[in-house]
Design a protein around this motif. Structure first.
Motif, PDB file in Angstrom:
ATOM      1  N   PRO A  29       0.275  -1.586  -0.258  1.00  0.00           N
ATOM      2  CA  PRO A  29       0.136   0.032   0.252  1.00  0.00           C
ATOM      3  C   PRO A  29       0.963   0.928  -0.234  1.00  0.00           C
ATOM      4  CG  PRO A  29       0.282  -0.800   1.951  1.00  0.00           C
ATOM      5  CD  PRO A  29       0.847  -2.107   1.225  1.00  0.00           C
ATOM      6  N   THR A  30       0.410   1.750  -0.535  1.00  0.00           N
ATOM      7  CA  THR A  30       0.622   3.834  -0.730  1.00  0.00           C
ATOM      8  C   THR A  30       1.567   4.143   0.450  1.00  0.00           C
ATOM      9  OG1 THR A  30      -1.342   4.501  -0.313  1.00  0.00           O
ATOM     10  CG2 THR A  30       0.406   4.428  -2.580  1.00  0.00           C
ATOM     11  N   VAL A  31       0.069   3.512   1.925  1.00  0.00           N
ATOM     12  CA  VAL A  31       0.923   3.823   3.373  1.00  0.00           C
ATOM     13  C   VAL A  31       1.056   2.216   4.322  1.00  0.00           C
ATOM     14  CG1 VAL A  31      -0.227   4.530   5.390  1.00  0.00           C
ATOM     15  CG2 VAL A  31      -0.480   6.157   3.593  1.00  0.00           C
ATOM     16  N   THR A  32       2.027   2.166   4.581  1.00  0.00           N
ATOM     17  CA  THR A  32       3.146   0.878   4.711  1.00  0.00           C
ATOM     18  C   THR A  32       2.128   1.047   6.632  1.00  0.00           C
ATOM     19  OG1 THR A  32       4.829   1.583   5.567  1.00  0.00           O
ATOM     20  CG2 THR A  32       4.575   0.396   3.271  1.00  0.00           C
ATOM     21  N   GLU A  33       2.041   1.975   7.092  1.00  0.00           N
ATOM     22  CA  GLU A  33       2.609   1.567   8.668  1.00  0.00           C
ATOM     23  C   GLU A  33       0.052   1.834   9.020  1.00  0.00           C
ATOM     24  OE1 GLU A  33       4.138   0.707  10.811  1.00  0.00           O
ATOM     25  OE2 GLU A  33       6.628   1.332   9.100  1.00  0.00           O
ATOM     26  N   THR A  34      -0.021   0.830   8.980  1.00  0.00           N
ATOM     27  CA  THR A  34      -1.693   0.149   8.457  1.00  0.00           C
ATOM     28  C   THR A  34      -1.755   0.214  10.729  1.00  0.00           C
ATOM     29  OG1 THR A  34      -1.483  -1.742   8.590  1.00  0.00           O
ATOM     30  CG2 THR A  34      -1.631  -0.542   6.764  1.00  0.00           C
ATOM     31  N   THR A  35      -1.234   0.209  11.545  1.00  0.00           N
ATOM     32  CA  THR A  35      -1.988   0.435  12.896  1.00  0.00           C
ATOM     33  C   THR A  35      -2.664   1.727  13.045  1.00  0.00           C
ATOM     34  OG1 THR A  35      -0.557  -1.178  13.416  1.00  0.00           O
ATOM     35  CG2 THR A  35      -1.777   0.168  14.862  1.00  0.00           C
ATOM     36  N   ALA A  36      -1.845   3.468  12.725  1.00  0.00           N
ATOM     37  CA  ALA A  36      -1.655   4.236  12.652  1.00  0.00           C
ATOM     38  C   ALA A  36      -3.675   4.659  12.014  1.00  0.00           C
ATOM     39  CB  ALA A  36      -1.264   5.119  12.605  1.00  0.00           C
ATOM     40  N   ARG A  37      -3.192   3.810  10.589  1.00  0.00           N
ATOM     41  CA  ARG A  37      -4.059   4.539   9.463  1.00  0.00           C
ATOM     42  C   ARG A  37      -4.912   3.811   9.984  1.00  0.00           C
ATOM     43  NH1 ARG A  37      -6.442   2.041   5.246  1.00  0.00           N
ATOM     44  NH2 ARG A  37      -6.658   3.580   3.380  1.00  0.00           N
ATOM     45  N   GLY A  38      -5.469   2.557  10.221  1.00  0.00           N
ATOM     46  CA  GLY A  38      -6.629   2.174  11.396  1.00  0.00           C
ATOM     47  C   GLY A  38      -7.392   2.955  11.432  1.00  0.00           C
ATOM     48  N   ALA A  39      -6.267   3.204  13.237  1.00  0.00           N
ATOM     49  CA  ALA A  39      -6.746   4.416  14.480  1.00  0.00           C
ATOM     50  C   ALA A  39      -7.611   5.260  14.029  1.00  0.00           C
ATOM     51  CB  ALA A  39      -6.152   4.365  15.253  1.00  0.00           C
ATOM     52  N   ALA A  40      -7.205   6.350  12.513  1.00  0.00           N
ATOM     53  CA  ALA A  40      -7.673   7.312  11.862  1.00  0.00           C
ATOM     54  C   ALA A  40      -8.860   7.434  11.029  1.00  0.00           C
ATOM     55  CB  ALA A  40      -6.250   8.264  10.916  1.00  0.00           C
ATOM     56  N   LEU A  41      -9.179   5.832  10.932  1.00  0.00           N
ATOM     57  CA  LEU A  41      -9.636   5.791   9.941  1.00  0.00           C
ATOM     58  C   LEU A  41     -11.046   5.416  10.851  1.00  0.00           C
ATOM     59  CD1 LEU A  41      -8.879   3.409   7.034  1.00  0.00           C
ATOM     60  CD2 LEU A  41      -9.834   5.528   6.913  1.00  0.00           C
ATOM     61  N   LEU A  42     -11.078   3.988  11.910  1.00  0.00           N
ATOM     62  CA  LEU A  42     -12.266   4.188  12.872  1.00  0.00           C
ATOM     63  C   LEU A  42     -12.378   6.005  13.808  1.00  0.00           C
ATOM     64  CD1 LEU A  42     -10.826   1.226  14.703  1.00  0.00           C
ATOM     65  CD2 LEU A  42     -12.635   1.244  13.731  1.00  0.00           C
ATOM     66  N   ALA A  43     -11.257   6.728  13.608  1.00  0.00           N
ATOM     67  CA  ALA A  43     -11.672   7.808  14.536  1.00  0.00           C
ATOM     68  C   ALA A  43     -12.572   8.441  13.788  1.00  0.00           C
ATOM     69  CB  ALA A  43     -10.340   8.709  14.925  1.00  0.00           C
ATOM     70  N   GLY A  44     -12.537   8.799  12.349  1.00  0.00           N
ATOM     71  CA  GLY A  44     -13.023   9.056  10.737  1.00  0.00           C
ATOM     72  C   GLY A  44     -14.715   8.228  11.563  1.00  0.00           C
ATOM     73  N   LEU A  45     -14.821   7.235  11.501  1.00  0.00           N
ATOM     74  CA  LEU A  45     -15.675   6.238  11.616  1.00  0.00           C
ATOM     75  C   LEU A  45     -16.488   6.613  12.947  1.00  0.00           C
ATOM     76  CD1 LEU A  45     -17.785   4.197   9.848  1.00  0.00           C
ATOM     77  CD2 LEU A  45     -16.072   2.415  11.753  1.00  0.00           C
ATOM     78  N   GLY A  46     -15.413   7.011  12.985  1.00  0.00           N
ATOM     79  CA  GLY A  46     -16.805   7.289  14.657  1.00  0.00           C
ATOM     80  C   GLY A  46     -17.568   8.782  14.570  1.00  0.00           C
ATOM     81  N   CYS A  47     -16.720   9.975  14.032  1.00  0.00           N
ATOM     82  CA  CYS A  47     -17.136  11.352  14.281  1.00  0.00           C
ATOM     83  C   CYS A  47     -17.645  11.150  12.958  1.00  0.00           C
ATOM     84  CB  CYS A  47     -15.770  12.065  13.457  1.00  0.00           C
ATOM     85  SG  CYS A  47     -15.095  12.080  12.910  1.00  0.00           S
ATOM     86  N   GLY A  48     -17.952  10.564  11.936  1.00  0.00           N
ATOM     87  CA  GLY A  48     -19.162  10.413  10.785  1.00  0.00           C
ATOM     88  C   GLY A  48     -18.391  10.902   9.919  1.00  0.00           C
ATOM     89  N   LEU A  49     -17.357  11.149   9.862  1.00  0.00           N
ATOM     90  CA  LEU A  49     -16.720  11.217   8.354  1.00  0.00           C
ATOM     91  C   LEU A  49     -16.733  10.223   7.273  1.00  0.00           C
ATOM     92  CD1 LEU A  49     -14.624  13.516   6.986  1.00  0.00           C
ATOM     93  CD2 LEU A  49     -13.004  12.230   7.201  1.00  0.00           C
ATOM     94  N   TYR A  50     -16.622   8.635   7.606  1.00  0.00           N
ATOM     95  CA  TYR A  50     -17.197   7.770   6.695  1.00  0.00           C
ATOM     96  C   TYR A  50     -18.315   7.205   7.422  1.00  0.00           C
ATOM     97  CZ  TYR A  50     -12.538   7.568   5.697  1.00  0.00           C
ATOM     98  OH  TYR A  50     -10.795   7.735   5.221  1.00  0.00           O
ATOM     99  N   GLY A  51     -19.598   7.073   6.558  1.00  0.00           N
ATOM    100  CA  GLY A  51     -21.026   5.956   7.252  1.00  0.00           C
ATOM    101  C   GLY A  51     -20.928   4.801   7.621  1.00  0.00           C
ATOM    102  N   SER A  52     -19.821   3.938   6.738  1.00  0.00           N
ATOM    103  CA  SER A  52     -19.762   2.729   7.450  1.00  0.00           C
ATOM    104  C   SER A  52     -18.117   1.951   6.958  1.00  0.00           C
ATOM    105  CB  SER A  52     -20.506   1.729   6.266  1.00  0.00           C
ATOM    106  OG  SER A  52     -19.695   1.413   5.279  1.00  0.00           O
ATOM    107  N   LEU A  53     -17.850   1.196   8.156  1.00  0.00           N
ATOM    108  CA  LEU A  53     -16.424   0.576   7.497  1.00  0.00           C
ATOM    109  C   LEU A  53     -16.375  -0.091   5.936  1.00  0.00           C
ATOM    110  CD1 LEU A  53     -15.450  -2.628  10.222  1.00  0.00           C
ATOM    111  CD2 LEU A  53     -14.695  -0.395  10.271  1.00  0.00           C
ATOM    112  N   GLN A  54     -17.264  -0.247   5.384  1.00  0.00           N
ATOM    113  CA  GLN A  54     -16.704  -1.064   4.065  1.00  0.00           C
ATOM    114  C   GLN A  54     -16.652   0.287   3.230  1.00  0.00           C
ATOM    115  OE1 GLN A  54     -20.087  -1.324   5.907  1.00  0.00           O
ATOM    116  NE2 GLN A  54     -19.537  -4.067   6.293  1.00  0.00           N
TER     117      GLN A  54
END
Length: 94
Positions: A29-54
């Motif tokens: 992937p373009t971003v190889t450090e996926t632990t931090a990326r995953g945390a950021a995506l889950l934060a985005g999901l939690g604050c409504g930036l994303y509507g679903s995990l999909q």
């Protein structure tokens, strides 16, 4: 194909060897450090930036793909050697 991440994903030799030994394409992937990326995506999901995990799945992008190039007889010999080493270790700890 197999997707890889983490520190070893930055190693071209490792990525190519993995593709060769598994006999499948390996995508880095373009971003190889996926632990931090995953945390950021889950934060985005939690604050409504994303509507679903999909929806977050569409944010993964390959930087490159490694195609298997190793000869089948070489691959088989390496796998047999690895299997033998595993058998020896298992026997030593029984």
């Amino acid at each position: 194909s197999l997707r890889i991440d983490g520190g070893m994903a930055a190693n071209d030799w490792f990525a190519q060897f993995l593709a060769d030994i598994a006999a499948i394409p390996v995508a880095r992937p373009t971003v190889t450090e996926t632990t931090a990326r995953g945390a950021a995506l889950l934060a985005g999901l939690g604050c409504g930036l994303y509507g679903s995990l999909q929806e977050t799945a569409g944010t993964w992008h390959a930087e490159g793909t490694f195609e298997p190039t190793m000869a089948e007889d070489t691959r088989e010999a390496l796998l047999l050697g690895w299997q033998g080493a595993v058998r020896q270790i298992r026997a030593a700890y029984r």
